[in-house]
Design an enzyme around this catalytic site. Structure first.
Site, short mmCIF file in Angstrom:
data_model
loop_
_atom_site.label_atom_id
_atom_site.label_comp_id
_atom_site.label_asym_id
_atom_site.label_seq_id
_atom_site.Cartn_x
_atom_site.Cartn_y
_atom_site.Cartn_z
N ASP A 119 0.81 -1.23 0.00
CA ASP A 119 0.00 0.00 0.00
C ASP A 119 0.84 1.28 0.00
O ASP A 119 0.34 2.34 0.41
CB ASP A 119 -0.90 0.02 1.25
CG ASP A 119 -2.36 0.32 0.86
OD1 ASP A 119 -3.10 0.83 1.71
OD2 ASP A 119 -2.71 0.09 -0.33
N VAL A 120 2.10 1.21 -0.46
CA VAL A 120 2.95 2.42 -0.43
C VAL A 120 2.99 3.13 -1.78
O VAL A 120 3.62 4.17 -1.93
CB VAL A 120 4.39 2.09 0.01
CG1 VAL A 120 4.42 1.63 1.47
CG2 VAL A 120 5.04 1.08 -0.93
N THR A 126 2.11 0.20 -7.32
CA THR A 126 1.35 0.22 -8.58
C THR A 126 1.25 1.64 -9.13
O THR A 126 1.48 1.88 -10.32
CB THR A 126 -0.07 -0.35 -8.36
OG1 THR A 126 0.04 -1.68 -7.83
CG2 THR A 126 -0.86 -0.39 -9.65
N LYS A 153 2.50 -8.40 -12.92
CA LYS A 153 2.19 -8.61 -11.50
C LYS A 153 2.12 -10.11 -11.30
O LYS A 153 1.04 -10.70 -11.44
CB LYS A 153 0.86 -7.94 -11.14
CG LYS A 153 0.43 -8.10 -9.67
CD LYS A 153 1.11 -7.11 -8.75
CE LYS A 153 0.57 -7.27 -7.31
NZ LYS A 153 1.09 -6.27 -6.37
N ASP A 160 -4.31 -4.14 -9.64
CA ASP A 160 -2.93 -3.78 -9.98
C ASP A 160 -2.60 -4.22 -11.40
O ASP A 160 -2.11 -3.44 -12.22
CB ASP A 160 -1.94 -4.47 -9.04
CG ASP A 160 -1.95 -3.90 -7.64
OD1 ASP A 160 -1.07 -4.26 -6.85
OD2 ASP A 160 -2.84 -3.08 -7.32
N ALA A 186 4.62 -8.36 -4.61
CA ALA A 186 3.44 -8.30 -3.73
C ALA A 186 3.89 -7.89 -2.34
O ALA A 186 4.82 -8.48 -1.78
CB ALA A 186 2.78 -9.68 -3.68
N ASN A 202 7.25 8.44 -2.39
CA ASN A 202 5.86 8.57 -2.79
C ASN A 202 4.97 8.92 -1.61
O ASN A 202 5.03 8.28 -0.56
CB ASN A 202 5.36 7.26 -3.41
CG ASN A 202 3.93 7.39 -3.89
OD1 ASN A 202 3.62 8.33 -4.61
ND2 ASN A 202 3.06 6.49 -3.48
N GLU A 203 4.14 9.94 -1.80
CA GLU A 203 3.18 10.31 -0.76
C GLU A 203 1.84 9.69 -1.09
O GLU A 203 1.22 10.04 -2.09
CB GLU A 203 3.05 11.84 -0.71
CG GLU A 203 4.26 12.55 -0.16
CD GLU A 203 3.96 14.03 0.04
OE1 GLU A 203 3.20 14.59 -0.75
OE2 GLU A 203 4.48 14.60 1.00
#
Ligand code: ATP
Ligand code: DNN
Ligand code: MG
EC number: 6.3.3.3
Length: 209
Positions: free
Chosen positions: A13-14, A17, A37, A54, A117, A176-177
């Site tokens: 979740d960071v 993708t 993926k 994804d 993953a 990445n934010e």
């Protein structure tokens, strides 16, 4: 000499993708690029077949055609660790299958971006790690997506150390934010650059949709 990349993150979740899609779109201007993926959990059944968001996003951002099963050979429904999802589905993940589908993609592209993953040390199965998959694909370079925010310096350093301990080259890292601003952004960027020995490959602000 191919420069295919394995895209990992400091956690699930960071933005692996999100960032890979941006990179594919940019790289597509000058070469044949495709995202992959290999193993995905958190998929939904569409017209009776499992599809992972994804994989669908990566396909859409690629400029090389490939059927879904080649991009995502292992899709599981529950949004849980792939190791448990595969076990519960009674599916044995085989690296040879991932290698076969990867070879299909390399034959028709100049560059494949393979999204892992979870995080680098998220197991694929009880006996297969992300490193084993990347190694089986002959990939040497790893791109690390760092989810910015409190704790990101540790997560970035720990993940980079694990990547290099596994014998891979940290090609670069991307800040990445994912959800709103990081109040210590500049301090965190500098601390990560200082410790990872490389400037942020790119930096994606949070772009609310
Ligand atoms: N820079 C950004 N701006 C806006 N939204 C973002 C950004 N980065 C990530 N997101 C959103 O945050 C969520 C998590 O990002 P993403 O799905 O790319 O993470 P991930 O690391 O690929 O997760 P997983 O481990 O499940 O593959 C998604 O809804 C994504 O669209
Ligand atoms: C479902 C989620 N979005 C990811 N696809 C899978 C995350 C696996 C994490 C495993 C772990 O390291 O605990
Ligand atoms: Mg993802």
């Amino acid at each position: 000499m191919r420069t295919d990349l394995y895209v990992t993150g400091t956690d699930t979740d960071v933005g692996k993708t999100y960032v890979t899609v941006q990179l594919l779109r940019e790289l597509a201007a000058a070469q044949r690029v495709v995202g992959m993926k290999p193993v995905a959990s958190g998929s939904e059944r569409i017209d009776g077949v499992l599809r992972n968001a994804d994989a669908l996003q990566l396909m859409q951002a690629s400029n090389v055609d490939a059927d879904y099963a080649t991009v995502n050979p292992y899709a599981f429904a529950p949004a849980i660790a792939p190791e448990y999802a595969a076990r519960d589905a009674g599916v044995e993940i085989e690296v040879s299958v991932i290698r076969q589908t990867f070879d299909t993609l390399t034959q028709r592209s100049d560059l494949v971006l393979v999204e892992g993953a979870g995080g680098w040390l998220s197991p694929v199965t009880e006996t297969i790690d992300q490193a084993d998959v990347a190694r089986a694909l002959g990939i040497r370079d790893v791109l690390l997506v760092v989810g910015m925010g409190l704790g990101c310096v540790h997560r970035a350093r720990a993940t980079a150390r694990a990547i290099e301990a596994d014998g891979f080259r940290l090609k670069g890292w991307i800040a990445n934010e994912t959800g709103g601003d990081d109040p210590d952004l500049n301090n965190n960027l500098q601390a990560i650059e200082r410790n990872l020995g490389a400037a942020a490959y790119r930096y994606f602000r949070y772009e609310p949709i």
